[in-house]
Design an enzyme around this catalytic site. Structure first.
Site, PDB file in Angstrom:
ATOM      1  N   GLU A 191       0.813  -1.218   0.000  1.00 43.89           N
ATOM      2  CA  GLU A 191       0.000   0.000   0.000  1.00 43.89           C
ATOM      3  C   GLU A 191       0.852   1.277   0.000  1.00 43.89           C
ATOM      4  O   GLU A 191       0.596   2.193  -0.792  1.00 43.89           O
ATOM      5  CB  GLU A 191      -0.993  -0.024   1.163  1.00 43.89           C
ATOM      6  N   SER A 251       3.130 -20.950   0.183  1.00 40.52           N
ATOM      7  CA  SER A 251       3.100 -22.302   0.718  1.00 40.52           C
ATOM      8  C   SER A 251       2.195 -23.157  -0.147  1.00 40.52           C
ATOM      9  O   SER A 251       1.364 -22.629  -0.899  1.00 40.52           O
ATOM     10  CB  SER A 251       2.566 -22.312   2.161  1.00 40.52           C
ATOM     11  N   ASP A 323      -5.329  -9.114   3.088  1.00 43.24           N
ATOM     12  CA  ASP A 323      -5.017  -7.692   3.223  1.00 43.24           C
ATOM     13  C   ASP A 323      -5.469  -7.278   4.618  1.00 43.24           C
ATOM     14  O   ASP A 323      -6.599  -6.834   4.826  1.00 43.24           O
ATOM     15  CB  ASP A 323      -5.748  -6.897   2.140  1.00 43.24           C
ATOM     16  N   ASP A 326      -4.077  -1.540   6.946  1.00 44.09           N
ATOM     17  CA  ASP A 326      -4.418  -0.309   6.236  1.00 44.09           C
ATOM     18  C   ASP A 326      -3.607   0.855   6.802  1.00 44.09           C
ATOM     19  O   ASP A 326      -3.261   0.872   7.996  1.00 44.09           O
ATOM     20  CB  ASP A 326      -5.910   0.009   6.363  1.00 44.09           C
TER      21      ASP A 326
END
Length: 809
Positions: A191, A251, A323, A326
């Site tokens: 980000e 993985s 995700d 932030d």
């Protein structure tokens, strides 16, 4: 004999004697810290006797009669083998490396103090379940029993760095769990960097590199049915410091039902891909207290089996690539003590940190936090010009950047794995997953009843408004997290019609799933190969599973190679070396074996193509950040090549010319071929992949000469790369040495009462131990240790060592 000859002979003899004496003394100095693995010990902290059986690989099998003694013994044997590794991990997480490494580690310490892992661990401790407290207390007592009884005989790293270990605590265990969560976090890089790229290249070019996921690429769940910049640099420094440069973490895991198994019983495989290190990140162990019988791997410094099996179920993990972070651009008032939020000035939380820097004294600084999390601007200087959604650029001079991360939530992963280790069926397994928060993981599952399953476990944030690639404006609540996806709505699957489930950090669910998970997926190459292999065979055997874990085929290379070949069609190629290189690609089977030549050519091209596509627009500094974690750049490069988008291929440094995709391909291929010639010589027949692609297992002290010769293992020539199932990733910034791969391989077959397992080094973290590297050759050759679960099998082996710890009266 002349007097001179006698003198020389005498001096030589004396030097040889001194050399032998130094070797003997050094050996004794190092080996006196090696653990006692047989005989008897006494401890007043035990309730009953504990037996620790060490097999021929030094793997401990702990047999106790109650939970307290079981976890006490686990803490003790882990400290026997990995005490310095444990101490280093807690120092990293707590921001205390400077105490032993000096000013070189200050930047990393400041990063982790700002992340507040230590503060989070202390808060977590207050809310742990009674069971978790009991387990952690017993485990810590076992570690401390070792520390207290081995003063003066600690591992050699303590002597070289001239310090002694402090006692172990419950907080230390929790710190290490959060450190692992941070290491598996990817949004810390993407980000901030994507925001910087937008600032640098503008909106039109930025939109072209937004990563997409191909429509025909595998999903974990095929169909979803709804129910009725110093910060980045400091992180890069941390990962570079500990050998964590890689071309993407990832993985593999898969599970098949009895319908697809040659034994008629479910089988499960897992190989987590992490940066290679010494000692190995995982510690193999078998725990038994009568009611519990579980075997697998744990993380040194924490109790419980993270990946493994018991007599009823087996499970494996891969990273969801969630995700889970932030960033917010905050407007700070002139006093630097308040931030603007929904039209009001809110007080920043302030905490003073003090770092003891070896040889330099104390370094003090303040950590400020908003309601979302810490202000990380002092760690990373974000360089952008206002490209945050809905943010007026006039606020930029008074900006600060805060970070919200699921790792700062209060949770109880100790209880999660306590329940998972004891689960006997799918419902009990899920009860454990409810307590698992971070890092979000794909859990695959199998049981003795024939069931196979999957659960996406961990806290998945629900955003008020979604802004996944860029920094958010902080002065409004519009981009806050408002909730987390309810556990029963997190992606899960039981007994699919395909009779198998596979995960390889690929996209989890189709687009109609109502919640956002991520854009950070790994290239789909590994997932495609695993699904292809499992679908193409009827009944699968243990040998099939081993073969797939060792597979070197790259779908990524198969997709891109035709573009290289076509770029030279109708072109008069004069250089014989280039013609020869193209011929190798035309005959290639896309198998990245150690002895393959086309693999060398392709990967050299890939590195050069990446650089020629992006570096002219981004500049060296931003380019380094962009490709540091190359999962997304690899996806984006393929996206640009297949879509033939000239906007990024044009070299901005050539004013009067617009370069095409094929021109950049040709330029990159020529440059890479002549670079290989310079590096490997004129004879292309000698350009084997293993010559440039080598694995070296590096100890933290082995990063500096001459200690590398003492602590490190290798280098070893190997095959593979980041897009092969047998992942052997290299850094795009420092090609081509392998820095990432399977941190362990595991296979479970419910027709056998054992675990197939192997790690890159060995059970012990102590040099000169017979268990320091005794699994390395097995690992390199694709072989496995059979970890027995039956006590009789252990007792009957002549190589088994037995240590008995009894209560002291």
């Amino acid at each position: 004999m002349s007097k001179l000859a006698k003198f020389i002979a005498g001096i030589s003899f004396t030097l040889i004697v001194l050399l032998i004496a130094v070797i003997i003394l050094s050996y004794k100095l190092v080996t006196r810290s090696h653990p006692q693995i047989d005989g008897e010990l006494k401890s007043h902290l035990l309730i009953d006797s504990v037996y620790i059986y060490r097999d021929e690989y030094g793997i401990p099998h702990i047999f106790a009669k109650n939970e307290h003694d079981l976890y006490f013994a686990l803490g003790y044997v882990t400290a026997q083998d990995r005490l310095w590794q444990m101490d280093l991990s807690r120092r990293i997480a707590a921001g205390r490396l400077s105490e032993i490494f000096g000013v070189d580690a200050l930047e990393v310490d400041k990063l982790f103090r700002t992340l507040s892992l230590n503060e989070t661990a202390k808060k977590m401790q207050k809310y742990l379940s009674e069971k978790s407290i009991e387990i952690l207390k017993s485990y810590s007592d076992g570690v401390n029993y070792f520390i207290q009884t081995h003063k003066g005989n600690y591992p050699i790293e303590f002597k070289l760095l001239k310090y002694e270990p402090e006692e172990w605590s419950i907080t230390d265990c929790l710190l290490i769990t959060r450190l692992i969560a941070w290491q598996l976090n990817f949004a810390w890089l993407t980000e901030p960097v994507f925001s910087e790229i937008l600032s640098k290249v503008g909106e039109e070019k930025f939109r072209k590199i937004v990563p997409q996921y191909p429509e025909n690429a595998p999903l974990i769940i095929k169909k979803y049915v709804p129910p009725s910049s110093k910060f980045v640099e400091a992180n890069m420094r941390f990962r570079e410091m500990f050998g964590m440069l890689s071309d993407g973490l990832g993985s593999n895991s898969w599970v098949v039902s009895g319908e697809k198994s040659a034994s008629g019983k479910p089988m499960l495989a897992n190989d987590p891909h992490l940066p290679h290190s010494l000692p190995s990140i995982w510690y193999q162990v078998h725990l038994n207290n009568g009611g519990l019988d579980v075997v697998g791997v744990c993380i040194p410094g924490t109790p419980g089996i993270v990946i493994g099996r018991n007599n009823y179920i087996a499970w494996g993990l891969t990273n969801v690539m969630l995700d889970d972070t932030d960033f917010y651009i905050e407007k700070i008032d002139s006093s630097g003590t308040k931030y603007l939020y929904n039209g009001k000035w809110v007080q920043l939380t302030e905490r003073e940190e003090e770092i003891n820097v070896r040889g330099k004294g104390k370094y003090k600084f303040k950590v400020l936090s908003t309601h979302r999390g810490p202000i990380i601007s002092d760690v990373y200087n974000f360089s952008f010009t206002g490209y945050a959604r809905d943010l007026d650029s006039k606020y930029i001079p008074s900006q600060a950047v805060s970070m919200q991360w699921t790792g700062n939530l209060i949770s109880d992963e100790v209880l999660a794995f306590y329940k998972i280790n004891r689960a006997k069926n799918w419902e009990e397994f899920k009860e454990g997953l409810k307590f698992f928060t971070v890092p979000a993981q794909n859990f695959i599952y199998a049981d003795i009843y024939g069931n196979i399953g999957y659960y996406c476990a961990g806290k998945i944030p629900v955003r008020k408004n979604l802004n996944p690639l860029l920094l958010n404006p902080g002065e409004t609540s519009d981009f806050d997290w408002v909730d987390f996806v309810p556990f029963n709505l997190q992606p899960n699957l039981l007994n699919p019609p395909e009779n198998f489930i596979a995960t390889a950090n690929n996209k989890t669910v189709p687009d109609n799933y109502p919640y956002y998970i991520s854009y950070l997926w790994e290239p789909e190459s590994r997932a495609m190969r695993i699904n292809e292999f499992l679908s193409s065979k009827g009944k699968l055997s243990i040998d099939d599973f081993k073969s797939l874990q060792l597979d070197y085929f790259s779908h990524y290379a198969r997709e891109l190679t035709p573009y290289i070949i076509r770029a030279f069609e109708n072109i008069d190629v004069k250089e014989s070396l280039v013609k020869e290189g193209l011929d190798y690609l035309k005959r290639w089977n896309y198998n990245f074996s150690r002895d393959d030549i086309a693999t060398t050519i392709f990967n050299a091209f890939l590195v050069e193509m990446m650089k020629n596509t992006f570096e002219d627009e981004l500049g060296q500094g931003l380019y380094k950040k962009f490709v540091f974690y190359s999962g997304i750049p690899l996806r984006v490069l393929k996206q640009l090549i297949t879509e033939n988008d000239t906007l990024w291929f044009d070299d901005v440094r050539t004013k009067n010319k617009i370069e095409t995709r094929d021109e950049i391909i040709r330029e990159s291929f020529l440059k890479s071929m002549f670079d290989l010639k310079k590096q490997l010589g004129d004879d292309i027949l000698t350009w084997h992949w293993g010559k440039v692609h080598k694995l070296e297992l590096v100890h933290p002290l082995g990063l500096r000469k001459p200690l590398d010769k003492i602590f490190n293992l290798g280098p070893f020539e190997i095959g593979g790369a980041g897009t092969t199932v047998n992942n052997a990733g290299f850094s795009l910034l420092k090609p081509f040495n392998c820095v990432l791969g399977p941190s362990m391989r595991q296979i479970v077959n419910f027709s056998e009462n054992l675990l197939y397992s192997v790690i890159p080094a060995g059970a012990s973290g102590q040099i000169m131990s017979q268990f320091y590297d005794n699994q390395t050759r097995l690992y390199l050759n694709g072989e496995y240790v059979k970890i027995e679960m039956r006590l009789e099998s252990l007792k009957n082996k002549k190589t088994t060592k037995i240590l008995k710890i009894v209560p002291q009266e």
